[in-house]
Design a protein around this motif. Sequence first.
Motif, short mmCIF file in Angstrom:
data_model
loop_
_atom_site.label_atom_id
_atom_site.label_comp_id
_atom_site.label_asym_id
_atom_site.label_seq_id
_atom_site.Cartn_x
_atom_site.Cartn_y
_atom_site.Cartn_z
N LEU A 31 -0.52 16.04 -2.23
CA LEU A 31 -1.32 15.70 -1.63
C LEU A 31 -2.68 16.49 -2.81
O LEU A 31 -3.59 15.73 -3.12
CB LEU A 31 -1.49 15.59 -0.69
CG LEU A 31 -1.17 15.01 0.16
CD1 LEU A 31 -1.70 15.15 1.65
CD2 LEU A 31 -1.12 13.01 -0.21
N ALA A 32 -2.47 17.82 -3.15
CA ALA A 32 -3.43 18.23 -4.14
C ALA A 32 -2.71 17.93 -5.87
O ALA A 32 -4.25 18.47 -6.33
CB ALA A 32 -2.80 20.20 -3.82
N CYS A 33 -1.56 17.85 -5.63
CA CYS A 33 -1.72 16.81 -7.23
C CYS A 33 -2.43 16.06 -7.33
O CYS A 33 -3.07 16.23 -8.38
CB CYS A 33 -0.38 16.54 -7.60
SG CYS A 33 0.92 17.69 -8.38
N VAL A 34 -2.65 15.13 -6.12
CA VAL A 34 -3.48 14.09 -6.38
C VAL A 34 -4.40 14.48 -6.26
O VAL A 34 -5.66 13.73 -7.09
CB VAL A 34 -2.93 12.94 -5.29
CG1 VAL A 34 -3.79 11.84 -5.45
CG2 VAL A 34 -1.59 12.17 -5.30
N LYS A 35 -5.48 15.25 -5.35
CA LYS A 35 -6.73 15.72 -5.46
C LYS A 35 -7.08 16.33 -6.71
O LYS A 35 -7.64 15.82 -7.15
CB LYS A 35 -6.61 16.73 -4.34
CG LYS A 35 -8.06 17.48 -3.98
CD LYS A 35 -8.81 16.28 -4.03
CE LYS A 35 -10.46 16.70 -3.67
NZ LYS A 35 -11.33 17.40 -3.96
N TRP A 70 0.59 -1.02 -0.20
CA TRP A 70 -0.07 0.33 0.04
C TRP A 70 1.05 1.21 -0.10
O TRP A 70 0.47 1.93 -0.94
CB TRP A 70 -0.81 0.16 1.81
CG TRP A 70 -2.16 -0.66 0.88
CD1 TRP A 70 -2.31 -1.52 1.16
CD2 TRP A 70 -3.23 -0.54 0.01
NE1 TRP A 70 -3.78 -2.43 0.94
CE2 TRP A 70 -4.13 -1.32 0.26
CE3 TRP A 70 -3.36 0.68 -0.82
CZ2 TRP A 70 -5.42 -2.53 -0.72
CZ3 TRP A 70 -4.62 0.22 -1.68
CH2 TRP A 70 -5.45 -1.55 -1.76
N ALA A 71 1.75 0.94 0.37
CA ALA A 71 3.10 2.53 0.57
C ALA A 71 3.34 1.86 -0.84
O ALA A 71 3.75 3.66 -1.02
CB ALA A 71 4.52 2.39 1.66
N ALA A 72 3.38 1.29 -1.41
CA ALA A 72 4.46 1.94 -2.43
C ALA A 72 3.32 2.18 -3.66
O ALA A 72 3.29 3.10 -4.93
CB ALA A 72 4.74 0.21 -3.59
N LEU A 73 2.24 1.68 -3.58
CA LEU A 73 0.89 2.30 -4.27
C LEU A 73 0.44 4.00 -4.40
O LEU A 73 -0.03 4.20 -4.95
CB LEU A 73 -0.26 1.59 -4.24
CG LEU A 73 -0.22 -0.19 -4.74
CD1 LEU A 73 -1.48 -0.95 -3.86
CD2 LEU A 73 0.12 -0.22 -5.84
N GLY A 74 0.66 4.72 -2.79
CA GLY A 74 0.57 5.31 -2.56
C GLY A 74 1.54 6.15 -3.13
O GLY A 74 1.13 7.11 -3.22
N VAL A 75 2.75 6.12 -2.98
CA VAL A 75 3.53 6.02 -3.21
C VAL A 75 3.68 6.69 -5.02
O VAL A 75 4.19 7.99 -5.48
CB VAL A 75 5.40 5.99 -3.22
CG1 VAL A 75 6.53 7.09 -4.08
CG2 VAL A 75 5.88 6.23 -1.64
N ALA A 76 3.64 5.67 -5.52
CA ALA A 76 3.37 5.70 -7.21
C ALA A 76 2.35 6.30 -7.39
O ALA A 76 2.63 7.37 -8.93
CB ALA A 76 3.18 4.21 -7.61
N LEU A 77 1.23 6.44 -6.78
CA LEU A 77 -0.29 7.09 -7.00
C LEU A 77 0.26 8.68 -7.35
O LEU A 77 0.05 10.01 -7.49
CB LEU A 77 -1.03 7.48 -6.23
CG LEU A 77 -2.71 8.44 -6.00
CD1 LEU A 77 -3.08 8.46 -7.96
CD2 LEU A 77 -3.40 7.90 -5.39
N ILE A 78 1.49 9.20 -6.09
CA ILE A 78 1.17 10.97 -6.31
C ILE A 78 2.74 11.42 -6.85
O ILE A 78 2.25 11.80 -7.69
CB ILE A 78 2.44 11.14 -4.33
CG1 ILE A 78 1.21 10.95 -3.95
CG2 ILE A 78 2.91 11.95 -3.95
CD1 ILE A 78 1.65 10.92 -1.51
N PHE A 79 3.81 9.77 -7.37
CA PHE A 79 4.19 10.47 -8.58
C PHE A 79 4.11 10.77 -9.53
O PHE A 79 4.11 11.40 -10.09
CB PHE A 79 5.86 10.23 -8.14
CG PHE A 79 6.88 10.05 -7.44
CD1 PHE A 79 7.15 11.30 -7.64
CD2 PHE A 79 7.54 9.05 -6.02
CE1 PHE A 79 8.04 11.57 -6.28
CE2 PHE A 79 7.66 9.72 -4.32
CZ PHE A 79 8.90 11.20 -5.20
N GLY A 80 2.84 9.96 -9.93
CA GLY A 80 2.22 9.92 -10.81
C GLY A 80 1.10 10.78 -11.56
O GLY A 80 1.36 11.26 -12.65
N CYS A 81 0.82 10.98 -10.47
CA CYS A 81 0.07 12.23 -10.59
C CYS A 81 0.57 14.33 -10.92
O CYS A 81 0.55 14.44 -11.46
CB CYS A 81 -0.87 12.92 -9.35
SG CYS A 81 -2.09 11.57 -9.25
#
Length: 217
Positions: free
Chosen positions: A189-193, A15-26
């Motif tokens: 986090l704003a980028c993800v949002k 889950w940590a890896a998925l979270g990091v991937a989501l942040i950097f992807g966004c």
Amino acid sequence: MKFNLKLYWLWVAVWAALGVALIFGCEWRIATEAEGRCVNEVKALPDVPVAVVLGTSARLADGRANLFFLPRMEAAAALFKAGKVKALIVSGDNGTQGYDEPTEMKRVLMQMGVPEAKIVCDYAGFRTLDSVVRAKEVFGQRRVIFVSQRFHNARAIYLAGAFGIDAWGLNAADVPVALSVKTFLREKLACVKAVLDVNVLGTQPKFLGEKVAVPVE
């Protein structure tokens, strides 16, 4: 059932890896959309009718000066004085009594030599998405220059593209990360949002309202 500690930490890692991937992807998605449109020099920008100065407060909650504020106002004043835009929309939060970003932004811009008649306040720019969409739907602008720090401009340009606005960004002088750690962490986090707002949530501004004319003649 016996608790499996190894399996627990495996799931934490996944889950940590998925979270990091989501942040950097966004962040990558937003940076790609804004590539070539966020500039440091006024002369590199096209002539457009209006710039939107994205809101921030002059002071932090503890009374200290907000280091992002003055550079943003200086950049906006320089843009106007260079003749690249004919008017400024100062868009910020005025949602609670005693807190009024647009009025303070306007006051400082006037001190810097921008005529009062050429500054329009958007009091419902509660978040960047609101400022972006209201620039089009309330203030009638389809080509704008955003004025903020680079990370903020990139996100605004991404949102603008999603809502059919042709946008550029003038980057105000940035603040060292060491002096604004919370802001830069919050921006991730704003980028993800922003990406979720556009592609999943279909988020709209809190308020729209009647059309407002901008003095561009």
